[in-house]
Design a protein around this motif. Sequence first.
Motif, short mmCIF file in Angstrom:
data_model
loop_
_atom_site.label_atom_id
_atom_site.label_comp_id
_atom_site.label_asym_id
_atom_site.label_seq_id
_atom_site.Cartn_x
_atom_site.Cartn_y
_atom_site.Cartn_z
N ASP A 82 0.82 -1.21 0.00
CA ASP A 82 0.00 0.00 0.00
C ASP A 82 0.86 1.27 0.00
O ASP A 82 0.50 2.27 -0.64
N PRO A 138 -11.49 6.30 7.57
CA PRO A 138 -11.10 5.01 8.16
C PRO A 138 -12.28 4.03 8.09
O PRO A 138 -13.44 4.43 8.17
N GLN A 198 -13.46 -0.27 9.02
CA GLN A 198 -13.18 -1.61 9.52
C GLN A 198 -13.46 -2.62 8.41
O GLN A 198 -14.54 -2.61 7.81
N ARG A 199 -12.51 -3.50 8.13
CA ARG A 199 -12.72 -4.50 7.10
C ARG A 199 -13.75 -5.54 7.52
O ARG A 199 -13.75 -5.99 8.67
N SER A 203 -15.19 -3.59 1.47
CA SER A 203 -14.11 -3.30 2.40
C SER A 203 -13.03 -4.38 2.42
O SER A 203 -11.97 -4.20 3.01
N TRP A 259 -7.24 -0.29 0.52
CA TRP A 259 -6.60 0.32 1.69
C TRP A 259 -7.46 1.43 2.26
O TRP A 259 -8.04 2.22 1.52
N TRP A 260 -7.56 1.47 3.57
CA TRP A 260 -8.17 2.57 4.30
C TRP A 260 -7.19 3.07 5.35
O TRP A 260 -6.43 2.28 5.92
N PRO A 261 -7.19 4.37 5.65
CA PRO A 261 -6.34 4.87 6.74
C PRO A 261 -6.88 4.39 8.09
O PRO A 261 -8.08 4.16 8.24
N GLU A 262 -5.99 4.21 9.04
CA GLU A 262 -6.43 3.80 10.38
C GLU A 262 -7.09 4.96 11.12
O GLU A 262 -7.89 4.74 12.04
N ALA A 263 -6.73 6.18 10.74
CA ALA A 263 -7.31 7.39 11.34
C ALA A 263 -7.25 8.50 10.29
O ALA A 263 -6.52 8.38 9.30
N ASP A 317 0.81 13.93 7.29
CA ASP A 317 0.73 12.46 7.25
C ASP A 317 0.78 11.95 5.81
O ASP A 317 1.50 10.99 5.50
N ARG A 332 3.78 9.65 4.19
CA ARG A 332 3.48 8.32 3.65
C ARG A 332 3.93 8.21 2.19
O ARG A 332 4.51 7.21 1.78
#
Length: 256
Positions: A144, A166, A168-169, A194, A198-202, A208, A212
Amino acid sequence: IAAYLARNDVLFLPVGVTEIHGEMPVNAEHVLALGAAQLLADAADGLVLPGLAYFYAGATAMGTSTLEVSPTLGAAYLKEICRSLLRRGFRRQVLLTAHGPASITVSVVVREFFTETRCPIAYVDLIKPITQLNQQSPDKVCFDKLIWGAYRVLGRLDEIPKDQRPMQRAPYPEAFAKLQQHCSAAGFYYTDESQHGWWPEAPMSAADRAARAEEGERQLRDLVAFMQPAELVEAMRGADRLVSEVIVPKFGPRLP
């Protein structure tokens, strides 16, 4: 192009897909191959053919934003492009992918093209060198982050949405996981969008995002160096000579 072909014949073809990819653009896996192709071409004195972004998606076909092309049709189209490129003088063609099911399309093209033309073109699935590099140096590169790095290399970082959510998978389907334990390939679809991408955690700040992308570019350059692009091209030349000077003269009547 004419001036280049007067001295060299190397072309990288990033073969991609347009599909759901979490909070990333739908062309993410094509952009990764495209960014890697650009760095490979820089190192191996080659050119890059962009625009090959519409091929077999696979399990993400259930997604709203996925464009699905059958492997059969995709292979026929891609092989026609390779034939045309060979007629122009591009004898060293490297097909490059960053999408798991891409081999279903591209492997057929490479083998059938060789049978028809006696020209050994190459297929590089980026997942292979990523795995090899991480086996040699654990967690050296992250798939990712490599995608973020490719957008940065290409000057396209602004295409990645700034209002990422963000998420949740959803659990991966147990029935498909069990099936895949027993076979090399099986057809399936994801049961929730989902499960891919990719999703950000926050929520991510501008800093940021920049960090990245910068880390992703470093990893992408490390991966390309690990792949030894100049050696790859030279190996293709050696294989071409072996086919034309030894194998065809020796076995020509038996070959298809």
